[in-house]
Design a protein around this motif. Structure first.
Motif, short mmCIF file in Angstrom:
data_model
loop_
_atom_site.label_atom_id
_atom_site.label_comp_id
_atom_site.label_asym_id
_atom_site.label_seq_id
_atom_site.Cartn_x
_atom_site.Cartn_y
_atom_site.Cartn_z
N LEU A 80 0.83 -1.21 0.00
CA LEU A 80 0.00 0.00 0.00
C LEU A 80 0.86 1.25 0.00
O LEU A 80 0.33 2.37 0.02
N GLY A 137 -2.01 -4.47 3.94
CA GLY A 137 -1.80 -4.84 2.54
C GLY A 137 -1.86 -6.34 2.33
O GLY A 137 -2.44 -6.82 1.35
N SER A 172 -4.48 -2.83 -4.64
CA SER A 172 -4.76 -1.79 -3.64
C SER A 172 -6.04 -1.02 -3.95
O SER A 172 -6.54 -0.29 -3.08
#
Length: 464
Positions: free
Chosen positions: A87, A109, A390
């Motif tokens: 991220l 993440g 993401s």
């Protein structure tokens, strides 16, 4: 006409993924006046995840997706299909930008990619999702030391990583340009983005999401009941709105200073024969990137082509995003030359596809989040090339902001903070060109120019 020009002349000017998985059914534009609880502007990964997650939170919520073209026509259907759990645009950049919350960002993440994998399995989406990690290679002497430092950083954060010397990396994937490598087996992998888009679209529709393609949004206005979203021939009054337009001209003026559209070019070869694959190796079938600021990313496709992209990122004056700009002969020619240098045994292989996608770049290389219209609208833009995974996290943040939920995600400085804005034109274009020149200079010399060191102090993301 050179040999490479002749090879490129025969290539299809369309993304490989689109040709492999063309849009199905006829588009249904929004016509007339309608209402919804939530309008999602943009039918890429961010928009589809926002629609799905909103319905999972509240199945009775009426959700409408508005897409200017066909679903996935933008960056979501034009990338290399690399799945990253980062991220923060890499651990080094995360360490430089948010050291105090990096542990949380890394965990979030990883949880995000695990949730994507679980969803794909549960929904029966055949998207060739393989969490096989990647290999990062050094092709210049000074990159070897940088790779060793990156290896130590990955170890500290619990990654499954192995440092490889030249012989070891070439036993896996054989290129005379490789001086060292770092095999990262955790942290992500590869996916067919076209198939993933189709699967997400089907999952959204199964949950009752209404999708209107060919419905370019031309305006937003505050309404007593929320926000009025205007298209060419339709109007939608929505209680809340998620803007997921990424690199395309933003509907909100406040976003324009924070992202710029950068064109990233890609080629795909003809399918490799078994003999050609045997010469290269690549038995683990992972993705590869090299270590420079101007880097390549490449992978085998499900039918054993080599998809090869990156390096020559282009910003056009005024942030132009016209579809014709996807074909740039000099950029595609450079990619073919670099492919042949990387794998000399493939010199002369045909190129079946050539295209480009637009990366929504922010100065800190990570997304920008925010709200407008008294909290009725939320946006998540600026993924800078790592949006395949993401984007789901970005959709969660946008929904949190709309619901005014104070969550672990919305407390992050990486979410609440703002990147350094890009200057307006006519200063923006020369600033971008100067930065590109300085990054290329660092690639050649291995020394950080003073200009980039100054940008580092201001939190601009060129240290990733």
């Amino acid at each position: 006409m050179t040999r490479i020009d002749r090879i490129l002349a025969d290539a299809s000017p369309t993304p490989y993924w689109t040709e492999r998985t063309p849009p199905s059914g006829e588009p249904e534009p929004l016509v007339g006046r309608d209402r919804a609880d939530l309008a999602v502007v943009g039918g890429g990964f961010t928009g589809l995840w926002a629609a799905i997650l909103a319905k999972e939170e509240e199945p009775s919520r009426d959700v409408v997706v508005l897409e200017a073209g066909r679903v996935g026509a933008g960056a979501s259907g034009r990338n290399g299909g690399f799945v990253s759990d980062s991220l923060t645009h890499g651990l080094a950049h995360g360490t430089a930008m948010w050291p105090e919350e990096l542990e949380d960002l890394v965990r979030l993440g990883r949880e995000n990619v695990a949730a994507i994998a679980s969803f794909v399995t549960r929904e029966g989406i055949e998207a060739d999702l393989r969490l096989c990690g990647k290999t990062v290679v050094a092709t210049r002497p000074h990159e070897v030391a940088a790779l060793e430092s990156s290896y130590e950083t990955h170890l500290r954060h619990g990654e499954d990583v192995t440092l490889l010397d030249a012989d070891e990396v070439r036993r896996d994937v054989d290129s005379p340009t490789y001086l060292a490598g770092m095999r990262v087996r955790s942290g992500g992998g590869l996916v067919d983005p076209g198939q993933l888009l189709r699967g997400l679209l089907a999952a959204a529709r199964r949950r009752g999401v209404r999708v209107h393609e060919r419905s370019a949004v031309t305006g937003l206005a505050r309404h007593a009941d929320g926000v009025t979203v205007t298209t060419g021939v339709g109007e939608l009054v929505a209680g809340h709105v998620v803007v997921a337009t990424n690199a395309f001209p933003p509907l909100l003026r406040r976003i324009r200073a924070y992202t710029v559209p950068v064109w990233d070019h890609v080629i795909a070869t003809e399918p490799l024969s078994s003999a050609q694959l045997a010469e290269i190796g690549w038995s683990e079938n992972q993705g590869l990137t090299d270590s420079g600021n101007q880097f390549h990313y490449y992978r085998r496709t499900p039918d054993d082509r080599i998809l090869f992209g990156g390096y020559d990122a282009i910003y056009y004056y005024g942030g132009r995003t016209a579809a014709a700009l996807a074909q740039r002969d000099s950029s595609h020619r450079l990619l073919v030359e670099h492919l042949y240098e990387t794998f000399p045994t493939l010199a002369g292989i045909g190129v079946s596809h050539r295209w480009a996608g637009i990366i929504d770049t922010s100065t800190r290389f990570t997304p920008v989040f925010g709200t407008a219209y008294a909290g009725r609208l939320a946006y998540a833009v600026g993924y800078t090339g790592l949006g395949v995974a993401s984007s789901r996290f970005g959709a969660q943040v946008a929904l949190d902001l709309l619901a005014r939920r104070r969550t672990e995600r919305t407390r992050l400085a990486a979410v609440t903070g703002r990147p350094v804005p890009f200057p307006p034109e006519p200063l923006r274009y020369p600033a971008v060109q100067l930065t590109r020149h300085q990054l290329a200079r660092e690639d050649e010399t291995g020394r950080r120019p003073a200009f980039l060191r100054v940008l580092d102090r201001f939190g601009v993301g060129f240290n990733s």
